[in-house]
Scaffold this motif. Structure first.
Motif, mmCIF file in Angstrom:
data_model
loop_
_atom_site.group_PDB
_atom_site.id
_atom_site.type_symbol
_atom_site.label_atom_id
_atom_site.label_comp_id
_atom_site.label_asym_id
_atom_site.label_seq_id
_atom_site.Cartn_x
_atom_site.Cartn_y
_atom_site.Cartn_z
ATOM 1 N N SER A 105 8.340 -5.769 58.165
ATOM 2 C CA SER A 105 8.719 -3.890 58.059
ATOM 3 C C SER A 105 8.670 -3.820 56.504
ATOM 4 O O SER A 105 9.816 -3.733 55.225
ATOM 5 N N THR A 124 14.218 1.357 71.425
ATOM 6 C CA THR A 124 15.063 0.828 70.223
ATOM 7 C C THR A 124 13.935 0.236 69.680
ATOM 8 O O THR A 124 13.480 -0.399 70.399
ATOM 9 N N GLY A 125 14.309 0.233 68.538
ATOM 10 C CA GLY A 125 13.461 -0.436 67.695
ATOM 11 C C GLY A 125 13.801 -2.050 67.567
ATOM 12 O O GLY A 125 12.833 -3.070 67.800
ATOM 13 N N THR A 126 15.411 -2.241 68.029
ATOM 14 C CA THR A 126 15.246 -3.446 67.972
ATOM 15 C C THR A 126 14.442 -4.181 69.515
ATOM 16 O O THR A 126 14.370 -5.747 69.845
ATOM 17 N N LYS A 180 11.154 6.055 64.444
ATOM 18 C CA LYS A 180 12.375 6.830 64.123
ATOM 19 C C LYS A 180 11.384 7.684 63.458
ATOM 20 O O LYS A 180 12.249 9.036 62.674
ATOM 21 N N TYR A 192 14.143 -6.574 57.785
ATOM 22 C CA TYR A 192 15.083 -6.178 58.919
ATOM 23 C C TYR A 192 14.443 -6.143 60.271
ATOM 24 O O TYR A 192 12.758 -4.814 60.416
ATOM 25 N N HIS A 193 14.361 -6.211 61.367
ATOM 26 C CA HIS A 193 13.508 -6.258 62.423
ATOM 27 C C HIS A 193 14.452 -5.763 63.796
ATOM 28 O O HIS A 193 14.419 -5.802 65.516
ATOM 29 N N ASP A 247 6.069 -3.634 60.732
ATOM 30 C CA ASP A 247 7.090 -3.200 61.848
ATOM 31 C C ASP A 247 7.351 -2.074 60.948
ATOM 32 O O ASP A 247 8.237 -2.315 60.222
HETATM 33 C C1 LIG Z 1 12.025 -1.560 60.473
HETATM 34 C C2 LIG Z 1 12.581 -1.702 61.454
HETATM 35 N N1 LIG Z 1 12.883 -2.863 62.513
HETATM 36 C C3 LIG Z 1 13.593 -2.462 63.448
HETATM 37 C C4 LIG Z 1 15.178 -1.577 63.447
HETATM 38 C C5 LIG Z 1 15.680 -2.165 64.484
HETATM 39 O O1 LIG Z 1 15.632 -0.513 64.851
HETATM 40 P P1 LIG Z 1 16.822 0.272 66.321
HETATM 41 O O2 LIG Z 1 17.810 0.384 65.085
HETATM 42 O O3 LIG Z 1 16.324 1.721 66.588
HETATM 43 O O4 LIG Z 1 17.064 -0.886 66.771
HETATM 44 C C6 LIG Z 1 15.239 -1.266 61.782
HETATM 45 C C7 LIG Z 1 16.386 0.291 62.059
HETATM 46 O O5 LIG Z 1 16.972 0.226 61.424
HETATM 47 C C8 LIG Z 1 14.349 -0.642 60.948
HETATM 48 O O6 LIG Z 1 14.497 -0.094 60.204
#
Ligand SMILES: Cc1ncc(COP(=O)(O)O)c(C=O)c1O
Length: 427
Positions: free
Chosen positions: A187, A109-111, A241, A141-142, A215
């Motif tokens: 981001s 995941t991005g998170t 994504k 958002y991260h 990000d």
């Molecule tokens: C810029 C950014 N970073 C991190 C995330 C988190 O990614 P994930 O939802 O895959 O955990 C998102 C999700 O929308 C995002 O847009």
């Protein structure tokens, strides 16, 4: 068992609240299948999908080439979860070519990618600066991780993260103490900020000698086969994504010294072949730049069509941002509610209030269908809102929603404080 057409989401069985399209009562909308540009509900209604799994279904639902590759991998044809496979080499080679960096890490995941980057960069910088826990200056958002959440704007939270809300004056203020700062984590957003902003932010960080983490979970490779904000000259960057057409795959890459802690990271599904196959098949397409170009052209037609329809019907809704990620900016919250209801009525599936992310499958008949539907949305709203217009209030509210910060509009430091006070309360 319920008949499929009556099926509703069993939210009572889940302790989590996934972000997904919901009806006005907050119940998740249920979809039985995904086909190209459409998500199909259990009653057989075909929704034009502009959400696309929060922008992760880049090529379209059920993309044939990705589906084939995943099916082969699921049958054991391209590696075994137990060990390293040629498929992993393939994916790593593609990522290296496309996104560069000394080293990279792959995540689900991005998170988790951002969490790992934050920890690694902070550890490396703590050693360099001789400070126990240097601060992270963050904008955008991260991920859902509470480490990024703040009760108060512009000051360090419990984890030593300062949300500077994309305000360059605030960023400059914090960068006057570079010896306390591990990194600036941004981001990128191209709906409410332009290239100039990234040039300026990158320069501020470089002058202070503080590394930038871009990000690009959402934006990386979305506008072309490259990072969206190279002007930041990031030392570390992420992308997710656009990499695997919705399969759980994220990458972080960059400076080897800053990412040294990555050496400690592994997890059970690391080598899972279906995810790697989805990534390999998607990256093959994304590397050509063709899906990005095609989305720009086709979604661009949809956006132009919608703009014209709103203008002709006297509906004060602007469309902000490039077609690959755009936002409907409504003149008032009441209009927005009516707009969302009209879109649902026409089975236009939105990432409500946030960014729309058309997939490559929005073309041909699906595109014509989408244009007809948005025309009907505009017609249904005609005449009721023509005395309103999109003003700074609406633009600030839209930016706050989509990018968790302030747009790149001119303002004094006092005005910045006033906007934050208003928007933070509404948060
Ligand atoms: C810029 C950014 N970073 C991190 C995330 C988190 O990614 P994930 O939802 O895959 O955990 C998102 C999700 O929308 C995002 O847009």
């Amino acid at each position: 068992m319920l008949h499929v057409a009556e099926r509703s989401a069993r939210t009572d069985l889940l302790g989590q609240t996934p972000t997904c399209p919901r009806d006005p009562d907050g119940r998740p909308r249920v979809f039985a299948s995904g086909q190209g540009a459409y998500a199909v509900d259990p009653a057989g209604n075909r929704w034009i999908d502009l959400d696309n799994g929060r922008g992760s279904v880049f090529l379209g639902h059920g993309d044939e080439r990705v589906a084939e590759a995943v099916a082969r991998a699921a049958r054991g044809g391209v590696g075994a979860l137990t060990g390293w496979s040629p498929l992993l080499d393939d994916v790593l080679g593609r990522l290296s070519e496309l996104l560069g960096g000394d080293v990279r890490g792959v995540f689900r995941t991005g998170t988790s990618a951002l969490r790992a980057v934050a920890s690694a960069v902070r550890a490396a910088r703590a050693a360099e600066l001789g400070v126990e826990r240097p601060l992270l200056l963050s904008a955008g958002y991260h991920g859902y991780d509470p480490m990024w959440w703040s009760d108060e704007p512009l000051v360090p939270n419990r984890e030593g993260v300062v949300d500077f809300l994309f305000d360059l004056d605030v960023l400059a203020e914090w960068l006057r103490r570079p010896e306390e700062i591990a990194a600036v984590v941004i981001s990128p957003d191209f709906i409410h900020l332009g290239t100039d902003w990234y040039v300026a932010a990158g320069e501020l960080a470089r002058e202070a000698g503080v590394p930038v983490v871009a990000d690009e979970v959402k934006t990386g490779l979305r506008y072309g086969a490259h990072l969206a904000a190279p002007e930041l000259q990031p030392a570390v960057w992420t992308s997710a994504k656009t990499l695997a057409n919705g399969a759980p795959f994220a990458v972080a890459a960059g400076d080897a010294a800053l990412l040294a802690e990555f050496e400690t990271i592994s997890y059970t599904s690391f080598l899972e072949p279906t995810v790697l196959a989805a990534a390999a098949a998607t990256l093959e397409r994304v590397a050509t730049g063709e899906p990005q170009r095609s989305i720009g052209e086709n979604a661009g037609r949809f956006v132009e069509h919608a703009r014209t329809a709103f203008r002709e019907r006297g509906v004060p809704i602007e469309i902000a941002g490039p077609p690959q990620l755009f936002q409907f900016v409504c003149a008032s919250p009441e209009l927005e509610d009516a707009f969302l209801a009209a879109c649902a009525e026409q089975r236009l599936l939105l990432y409500e209030r946030d960014n729309q992310a058309p997939s490559e499958a929005l073309r041909g008949e699906a595109l014509a269908d989408a244009c007809e539907r948005i025309s009907r949305v505009a017609a249904s709203l005609a005449g009721r809102w023509s005395d309103l217009e999109v003003d700074d209030e609406a633009r600030y509210a839209a930016a706050w929603y989509v990018m968790d910060g302030l747009p790149g509009l001119p303002r004094t430091r006092e005005q910045t404080a006033a906007w934050i006070e208003r928007l933070w309360v509404d948060d």
